[in-house]
Design an enzyme around this catalytic site. Structure first.
Site, PDB file in Angstrom:
ATOM      1  N   LYS A 190      54.363  86.144  47.475  1.00  0.00           N
ATOM      2  CA  LYS A 190      53.069  85.452  47.358  1.00  0.00           C
ATOM      3  C   LYS A 190      52.026  86.409  46.807  1.00  0.00           C
ATOM      4  O   LYS A 190      51.688  87.399  47.455  1.00  0.00           O
ATOM      5  CB  LYS A 190      52.575  84.943  48.711  1.00  0.00           C
ATOM      6  CG  LYS A 190      51.325  84.061  48.515  1.00  0.00           C
ATOM      7  CD  LYS A 190      50.560  83.818  49.781  1.00  0.00           C
ATOM      8  CE  LYS A 190      49.442  84.805  50.014  1.00  0.00           C
ATOM      9  NZ  LYS A 190      48.322  84.697  49.066  1.00  0.00           N
ATOM     10  N   SER A 243      45.228  94.328  53.999  1.00  0.00           N
ATOM     11  CA  SER A 243      44.318  94.939  54.972  1.00  0.00           C
ATOM     12  C   SER A 243      45.038  95.260  56.285  1.00  0.00           C
ATOM     13  O   SER A 243      46.050  94.648  56.624  1.00  0.00           O
ATOM     14  CB  SER A 243      43.165  93.973  55.251  1.00  0.00           C
ATOM     15  OG  SER A 243      43.690  92.793  55.805  1.00  0.00           O
ATOM     16  N   GLY A 247      47.803  93.125  58.395  1.00  0.00           N
ATOM     17  CA  GLY A 247      49.040  93.846  58.691  1.00  0.00           C
ATOM     18  C   GLY A 247      49.364  93.800  60.179  1.00  0.00           C
ATOM     19  O   GLY A 247      50.512  93.619  60.582  1.00  0.00           O
ATOM     20  N   GLU A 264      51.902  98.383  54.019  1.00  0.00           N
ATOM     21  CA  GLU A 264      51.044  99.296  53.249  1.00  0.00           C
ATOM     22  C   GLU A 264      49.623  98.790  53.430  1.00  0.00           C
ATOM     23  O   GLU A 264      49.267  97.749  52.874  1.00  0.00           O
ATOM     24  CB  GLU A 264      51.414  99.265  51.755  1.00  0.00           C
ATOM     25  CG  GLU A 264      52.840  99.664  51.443  1.00  0.00           C
ATOM     26  CD  GLU A 264      53.054 101.170  51.421  1.00  0.00           C
ATOM     27  OE1 GLU A 264      52.094 101.921  51.674  1.00  0.00           O
ATOM     28  OE2 GLU A 264      54.190 101.582  51.163  1.00  0.00           O
ATOM     29  N   CYS A 298      43.291 101.160  47.657  1.00  0.00           N
ATOM     30  CA  CYS A 298      43.631 101.507  49.046  1.00  0.00           C
ATOM     31  C   CYS A 298      43.441 102.992  49.307  1.00  0.00           C
ATOM     32  O   CYS A 298      42.998 103.394  50.372  1.00  0.00           O
ATOM     33  CB  CYS A 298      45.060 101.089  49.346  1.00  0.00           C
ATOM     34  SG  CYS A 298      46.248 101.701  48.142  1.00  0.00           S
ATOM     35  N   GLU A 393      36.542 100.821  55.810  1.00  0.00           N
ATOM     36  CA  GLU A 393      36.857 100.709  54.394  1.00  0.00           C
ATOM     37  C   GLU A 393      35.846  99.751  53.756  1.00  0.00           C
ATOM     38  O   GLU A 393      35.723  98.606  54.191  1.00  0.00           O
ATOM     39  CB  GLU A 393      38.273 100.127  54.294  1.00  0.00           C
ATOM     40  CG  GLU A 393      38.884 100.210  52.927  1.00  0.00           C
ATOM     41  CD  GLU A 393      40.297  99.628  52.908  1.00  0.00           C
ATOM     42  OE1 GLU A 393      40.587  98.698  53.678  1.00  0.00           O
ATOM     43  OE2 GLU A 393      41.103 100.118  52.108  1.00  0.00           O
TER      44      GLU A 393
HETATM   45  P1  TAP Z   1      44.331  90.949  52.803  1.00  0.00           P
HETATM   46  O1  TAP Z   1      43.176  90.070  53.067  1.00  0.00           O
HETATM   47  O2  TAP Z   1      45.033  91.568  53.951  1.00  0.00           O
HETATM   48  O3  TAP Z   1      45.359  90.059  51.957  1.00  0.00           O
HETATM   49  C1  TAP Z   1      46.556  90.564  51.447  1.00  0.00           C
HETATM   50  C2  TAP Z   1      47.518  89.414  51.211  1.00  0.00           C
HETATM   51  O4  TAP Z   1      47.872  88.819  52.460  1.00  0.00           O
HETATM   52  C3  TAP Z   1      46.920  88.284  50.389  1.00  0.00           C
HETATM   53  O5  TAP Z   1      47.928  87.745  49.571  1.00  0.00           O
HETATM   54  C4  TAP Z   1      46.488  87.305  51.477  1.00  0.00           C
HETATM   55  O6  TAP Z   1      46.332  85.987  51.047  1.00  0.00           O
HETATM   56  C5  TAP Z   1      47.618  87.438  52.444  1.00  0.00           C
HETATM   57  N1  TAP Z   1      47.329  87.009  53.815  1.00  0.00           N
HETATM   58  C6  TAP Z   1      46.131  86.749  54.405  1.00  0.00           C
HETATM   59  N2  TAP Z   1      46.304  86.393  55.696  1.00  0.00           N
HETATM   60  C7  TAP Z   1      47.635  86.426  55.933  1.00  0.00           C
HETATM   61  C8  TAP Z   1      48.458  86.182  57.093  1.00  0.00           C
HETATM   62  N3  TAP Z   1      47.927  85.834  58.266  1.00  0.00           N
HETATM   63  N4  TAP Z   1      49.798  86.330  56.988  1.00  0.00           N
HETATM   64  C9  TAP Z   1      50.358  86.703  55.825  1.00  0.00           C
HETATM   65  N5  TAP Z   1      49.640  86.941  54.695  1.00  0.00           N
HETATM   66  C10 TAP Z   1      48.305  86.814  54.751  1.00  0.00           C
HETATM   67  O7  TAP Z   1      43.964  92.141  51.833  1.00  0.00           O
HETATM   68  P2  TAP Z   1      43.164  92.063  50.467  1.00  0.00           P
HETATM   69  O8  TAP Z   1      41.733  91.874  50.795  1.00  0.00           O
HETATM   70  O9  TAP Z   1      43.819  91.102  49.535  1.00  0.00           O
HETATM   71  O10 TAP Z   1      43.429  93.523  49.867  1.00  0.00           O
HETATM   72  C11 TAP Z   1      42.671  94.583  50.208  1.00  0.00           C
HETATM   73  C12 TAP Z   1      43.348  95.434  51.266  1.00  0.00           C
HETATM   74  O11 TAP Z   1      44.648  95.839  50.824  1.00  0.00           O
HETATM   75  C13 TAP Z   1      42.598  96.710  51.524  1.00  0.00           C
HETATM   76  O12 TAP Z   1      42.527  96.955  52.911  1.00  0.00           O
HETATM   77  C14 TAP Z   1      43.465  97.777  50.849  1.00  0.00           C
HETATM   78  O13 TAP Z   1      43.298  99.059  51.373  1.00  0.00           O
HETATM   79  C15 TAP Z   1      44.827  97.226  51.038  1.00  0.00           C
HETATM   80  N6  TAP Z   1      45.769  97.795  50.049  1.00  0.00           N
HETATM   81  C16 TAP Z   1      46.669  98.727  50.475  1.00  0.00           C
HETATM   82  C17 TAP Z   1      47.541  99.303  49.564  1.00  0.00           C
HETATM   83  C18 TAP Z   1      48.513 100.338  50.056  1.00  0.00           C
HETATM   84  S1  TAP Z   1      49.699 100.768  49.063  1.00  0.00           S
HETATM   85  N7  TAP Z   1      48.417 100.865  51.242  1.00  0.00           N
HETATM   86  C19 TAP Z   1      47.505  98.929  48.218  1.00  0.00           C
HETATM   87  C20 TAP Z   1      46.576  97.980  47.818  1.00  0.00           C
HETATM   88  C21 TAP Z   1      45.711  97.407  48.757  1.00  0.00           C
HETATM   89  P3  TAP Z   1      44.986  85.513  50.252  1.00  0.00           P
HETATM   90  O14 TAP Z   1      45.474  85.236  48.922  1.00  0.00           O
HETATM   91  O15 TAP Z   1      44.509  84.296  50.904  1.00  0.00           O
HETATM   92  O16 TAP Z   1      44.004  86.593  50.349  1.00  0.00           O
END
Ligand code: TAP
Length: 489
Positions: A190, A243, A247, A264, A298, A393
């Site tokens: 997804k 996030s 996670g 991650e 991240c 963050e």
């Molecule tokens: P999230 O809000 O956690 O979303 C990540 C993914 O999870 C999206 O596809 C989201 O869907 C989905 N999601 C939301 N709620 C969920 C649930 N209850 N169960 C399963 N999946 C769910 O993060 P974001 O805002 O997209 O990305 C930013 C975060 O990612 C930051 O904290 C960043 O640090 C982290 N990040 C970490 C890394 C590594 S390698 N450590 C790399 C890149 C980013 P939606 O489409 O609805 O949002």
């Protein structure tokens, strides 16, 4: 302008045929996309809009996945898995090389689509995201070829459920899909709700490569689809990037299920400048650390720690450099800082920065676009280490900075965080660098450089930044289990 109109008006330079092929596919879809399940695009269902954050225009309509879609995708992945694993490493490598070559052939289209959808500068998607994504597939094609000898005694988990964020849509997809396929797994992925277009273009690369039906399945939609995938009883391994809050929910939801899990998550990575550092280089490194991808990274070096003796000089150089950054249309090749991914994220950044009452806020004196999701490069200093802005963050182009006196104080400050994803240090003294680096609690430490990635180098965090590694042999291991254990094969 729709995606089609933009592509139709573009000059494709050196790859007219490949871009035309892909364009033909996009036009065929209209601007409404279904999911990619069992080797074909489904009919669009209930759709939502995907917008260009630079100007707010609608790019495409994507389908909100349902439980029935997720069930169908998992069933397709399950059906395909045995035969895919049986192909053997060399057999799978053929397809993975083909995917890498197709991504190379369509590099320009991938880059433009990513920039339109996410808002990142075209220079970054063209020179960083897309080449790294290709490299990841080439590397893992090599890993597949070696699989039967190097990973003897191990086998695939089975069906992998993969959920990725919006900050590096294509790159995060490749980090998940390439090792999973190399090890003999099939996947249901997804993408993030508002940045799914390159995943759908990648789906078409799977079709063009003749990848067996069901080996890769992509279901679009919001977080509820992610939840359905990670909790699906027939998913054997879950890989999540996003996030820390989500996670944690996933870890709770999968606890006791027997599913393998890698997470991650977020970070608040320190960027340490010692007094003997080459300050000009350290400033350039910092531009890359915190303003690359608008700080939505991240491992962004979002917490500057600078040694007191050079702090005034360093801040003066940094502010002068910030003022020269160009913020603007992500499709403009001369732009340094593009658009924030969507209005909600812009609102979050604005709210966090506006909450600063204790410190001093410096906003770059650069020209700002009049509309669209843009935020100026920002520096906040004078905060206590416990201040939420020093700990949380922000995930935007916002740097917080403080000073330290001694190397041991630098280590204490650097490690004063719940995260542990990355750290950067600058010093011309190799003894200082080699003494400090191992004391930093982080999955990766960069010395006199930052944001250096390679498919062969494992990447991942400790503490609340998650666990497990992606890339390199460690990343491959995470997609395998000892042969004969469990139900998957
Ligand atoms: P999230 O809000 O956690 O979303 C990540 C993914 O999870 C999206 O596809 C989201 O869907 C989905 N999601 C939301 N709620 C969920 C649930 N209850 N169960 C399963 N999946 C769910 O993060 P974001 O805002 O997209 O990305 C930013 C975060 O990612 C930051 O904290 C960043 O640090 C982290 N990040 C970490 C890394 C590594 S390698 N450590 C790399 C890149 C980013 P939606 O489409 O609805 O949002």
């Amino acid at each position: 302008m729709t995606v089609q109109e933009i592509f139709e008006s573009m000059d494709y330079g050196t790859a007219p045929e490949s871009a035309a092929d892909a364009l033909a596919w996009l036009v065929d879809q209209g601007d409404r996309f279904g999911h990619f399940i069992g080797g074909a695009m489904t009919d669009p269902g209930q759709v939502f809009e995907s917008r260009n954050p630079a100007n707010g225009e609608v790019l495409a309509h994507l389908t909100q996945g349902t439980q029935a879609d997720v069930d169908a995708a998992v069933a397709a992945a399950r059906k395909a898995q045995k035969a895919w694993a049986k192909l053997g490493g060399a057999g799978r490598a053929r397809y993975i090389y083909a995917l890498a070559r197709l991504m190379q052939k369509h590099a320009r289209l991938f880059a433009v689509l990513e920039t339109l959808d996410n808002g990142k500068p075209i220079r970054e998607s063209r020179d960083i995201d897309v080449p790294l994504a290709q490299r990841h597939f080439y590397y893992h094609a090599g890993q597949a070829q070696l699989f039967d000898s190097e990973f003897a005694g191990r086998e695939a988990h089975g069906v992998c459920g993969q959920v990725i964020p919006w900050n590096f849509p294509l790159l995060m997809l490749t980090w998940k899909v390439a090792p999973a396929l190399a090890a003999g797994n099939t996947v249901v992925l997804k993408p993030a709700e508002y940045t799914s277009l390159t995943a759908l273009l990648f789906a078409d690369m799977c079709r063009q490569a003749g990848l067996p039906k069901g080996v890769v399945n992509i279901v679009t939609g919001d977080g509820s689809v992610g939840e359905m995938i990670v909790t699906h009883p027939d998913v054997d391994k879950v890989a999540f990037t996003g996030s820390t809050a989500v996670g944690r929910r996933i870890r709770e939801a999968t606890a006791g299920s027997g599913k393998a899990l890698t997470l991650e998550l977020g970070g608040k990575s320190p960027y340490i400048v010692f007094e003997d550092a080459d300050l000009d280089s350290a400033v350039e490194g910092l531009v890359d650390a915190i303003w690359f991808n608008q700080g939505q990274v991240c491992c962004a070096g979002s917490r500057l720690l600078v040694q007191e003796g050079v702090a005034d000089r360093f801040y003066a150089k940094l502010k002068a450099r910030m003022d020269k950054l160009r913020v603007g249309s992500p499709l403009d090749k001369s732009i340094d800082v593009g658009a924030i991914v969507d209005p909600k994220q812009l609102e979050t950044i604005t709210r966090l920065v506006d909450s600063n009452i204790a410190g001093e806020t410096y906003r770059a004196a650069c020209e700002m676009p009049e509309s669209g999701c843009f935020y100026p490069p920002t520096l906040i200093t004078g905060l206590s280490t416990a201040d939420p802005l020093m700990q949380e963050e922000i995930f935007g182009p916002v740097l917080v900075g403080t000073t330290f006196r001694t190397p041991s104080e630098a280590v204490d400050l650097a490690n004063n965080t719940r995260y542990g994803l990355a750290a950067t240090l600058w010093s011309e003294n190799i003894n200082v660098a080699l003494d400090i680096a191992p004391k930093l609690v982080a999955g990766v430490v960069w010395i006199n450089g930052t944001n250096m990635f390679d498919a062969a180098a494992p990447f991942g965090g400790v503490r609340e930044s998650g666990f497990g590694r992606e890339g390199g042999p460690e990343g491959m291991m995470a997609y395998t289990k000892p042969s004969g254990s469990g139900k998957a094969l």
